[in-house]
Design an enzyme around this catalytic site. Structure first.
Site, short mmCIF file in Angstrom:
data_model
loop_
_atom_site.label_atom_id
_atom_site.label_comp_id
_atom_site.label_asym_id
_atom_site.label_seq_id
_atom_site.Cartn_x
_atom_site.Cartn_y
_atom_site.Cartn_z
N HIS A 145 0.74 -1.41 0.28
CA HIS A 145 -0.03 0.33 -0.06
C HIS A 145 0.86 1.40 -0.55
CE1 HIS A 145 -3.87 2.14 1.95
NE2 HIS A 145 -2.20 3.12 1.66
N GLU A 146 1.68 1.11 0.48
CA GLU A 146 2.93 2.69 1.26
C GLU A 146 3.88 2.40 -0.55
OE1 GLU A 146 1.76 5.01 2.79
OE2 GLU A 146 1.14 3.79 4.68
N HIS A 149 1.55 4.02 -3.09
CA HIS A 149 1.11 5.56 -2.73
C HIS A 149 2.67 5.95 -3.63
CE1 HIS A 149 -2.25 6.11 -0.60
NE2 HIS A 149 -1.85 5.65 0.58
N HIS A 155 -6.13 6.50 -2.34
CA HIS A 155 -7.19 5.93 -1.93
C HIS A 155 -8.07 5.43 -2.76
CE1 HIS A 155 -4.91 7.33 2.15
NE2 HIS A 155 -4.36 5.58 1.69
ZN LIG Z 1 -2.79 4.99 2.29
#
Ligand SMILES: [Zn+2]
Length: 252
Positions: A145-146, A149, A155
Site C-alpha cells: 500500500h505504501e 502511494h 486511496h
Molecule cells: Zn494510504
C-alpha cells in the site's frame, strides 16, 4: 496544478474501533491518514507523468539498524511482488542517487508516505514502523500500500466515481477527519486508468475508517465488497492500474 502541495496518506487495519484508533495507517494528523503532504488533487491514480519514477525504476535506501532480518525480508517480498506483476524495478540506490531515492524509514510513527509519486522537490519517503511480522505496518499488504502511494496512487475511496459505489457516512466521521474522504476535485490529473471501482483494492479504506462512534464511515452500494480494506494483496485491478500508469509492456 499538481506542483503544489504534497500529499500524505494514511492507512488502516482490520480491527474494530478501538484498534482502528491506534492503527498505524490511520494516523489522524496526516492527510488521509498515511499521506504526509496534502495534495491539491485527490484522485485514485496520479495522471501527470512527471510524478512517475523515471524508467519505472525506484532507487531506494533503507534506514539502517531499525529493521530486523524478517522485516527486511518482508519489505523485499513486497517489492518483489510489485516487480513480478509489473515493469517496476526496485534497485538499491548508489550514494550519488540518494537525494532522489525512495527512503524507507522505520520511525515509530505508523505507516505513511511523504508524497504521492516521484518528486524532485520533496522527500521521497515511506515510513514503516517496525511492527511484528503480520501486524500493523508489517502486513504485506500495508507495505505494498505504501509502495503504491510512492509510485503514484491515492486511496480508492477518493476516486472520481466513488459516489456510485460507496456512500460516505459523514455523520459517523469526526469533522477533523473529513479531509480524508473529500474528492471534490474534478480535473483529469488523477484518474482510474479505465478500471472500475475496486472495493477490494489494497488502496481501499476499511468500512470503519476514522469512525467516531463505531458506526461505518464507508458503505458499499453494490455487490462485490467482500474484502474492503484488505491488506493482503494487490488485486488484479490494482496490478492493471499500475501497469497502465507506467505503460508496461502490453499496456501502452
Ligand atoms: Zn494510504
Amino acid at each position: 496544478m499538481l506542483g503544489l502541495k504534497l500529499v500524505l496518506i494514511l492507512l488502516f487495519c482490520w480491527e474494530p474501533l478501538n484498534a482502528l484508533e491506534s492503527d498505524p495507517e490511520l494516523t489522524s494528523t496526516y492527510y488521509q491518514g498515511d499521506i504526509l503532504n496534502r495534495g491539491a488533487k485527490r484522485r485514485n491514480g496520479i495522471g501527470n507523468e512527471i510524478f512517475r519514477w523515471p524508467n519505472a525504476t525506484v532507487r531506494y535506501f533503507i534506514q539502517p539498524n531499525v529493521f530486523d532480518k524478517a522485516q527486511l525480508a518482508h519489505i523485499s517480498e513486497a517489492m518483489a511482488t510489485i516487480m513480478n506483476n509489473s515493469c517496476i524495478t526496485y534497485v538499491i540506490a548508489k550514494e550519488e542517487e540518494l537525494p532522489l531515492a525512495l527512503n524507507i524509514t522505520g520511525l515509530n510513527d505508523g505507516c505513511n508516505t511523504e508524497v504521492l509519486g516521484y518528486r524532485k522537490n520533496a522527500p521521497n519517503r515511506i515510513n514503516l514502523q517496525p511492527h511484528q511480522i503480520g501486524k500493523g505496518c508489517f502486513r504485506i499488504g500495508s507495505i505494498m500500500h505504501e509502495l503504491l502511494h510512492s509510485l503514484g496512487f491515492e486511496h480508492q475511496h477518493v476516486s472520481q466515481n466513488r459516489d456510485e459505489y460507496v456512500r460516505i457516512e459523514w455523520e459517523n466521521i469526526d469533522k477533523n477527519q473529513f479531509t480524508n474522504f473529500i474528492n471534490e476535485d474534478d480535473t483529469t490529473h488523477w484518474h482510474n486508468f479505465g478500471e472500475a471501482y475496486d472495493y477490494n483494492s489494497v488502496m481501499h479504506y476499511l468500512p470503519m475508517a476514522f469512525s467516531k462512534n463505531g458506526q461505518p464511515t464507508i458503505v458499499a452500494l453494490k455487490k462485490g465488497n467482500y474484502d474492503m480494506g484488505q491488506r493482503i494483496k494487490m488485486t488484479k485491478s490494482d496490478i492493471r492500474k499500475l501497469n497502465k500508469m507506467y505503460k508496461c509492456h502490453g499496456y501502452v
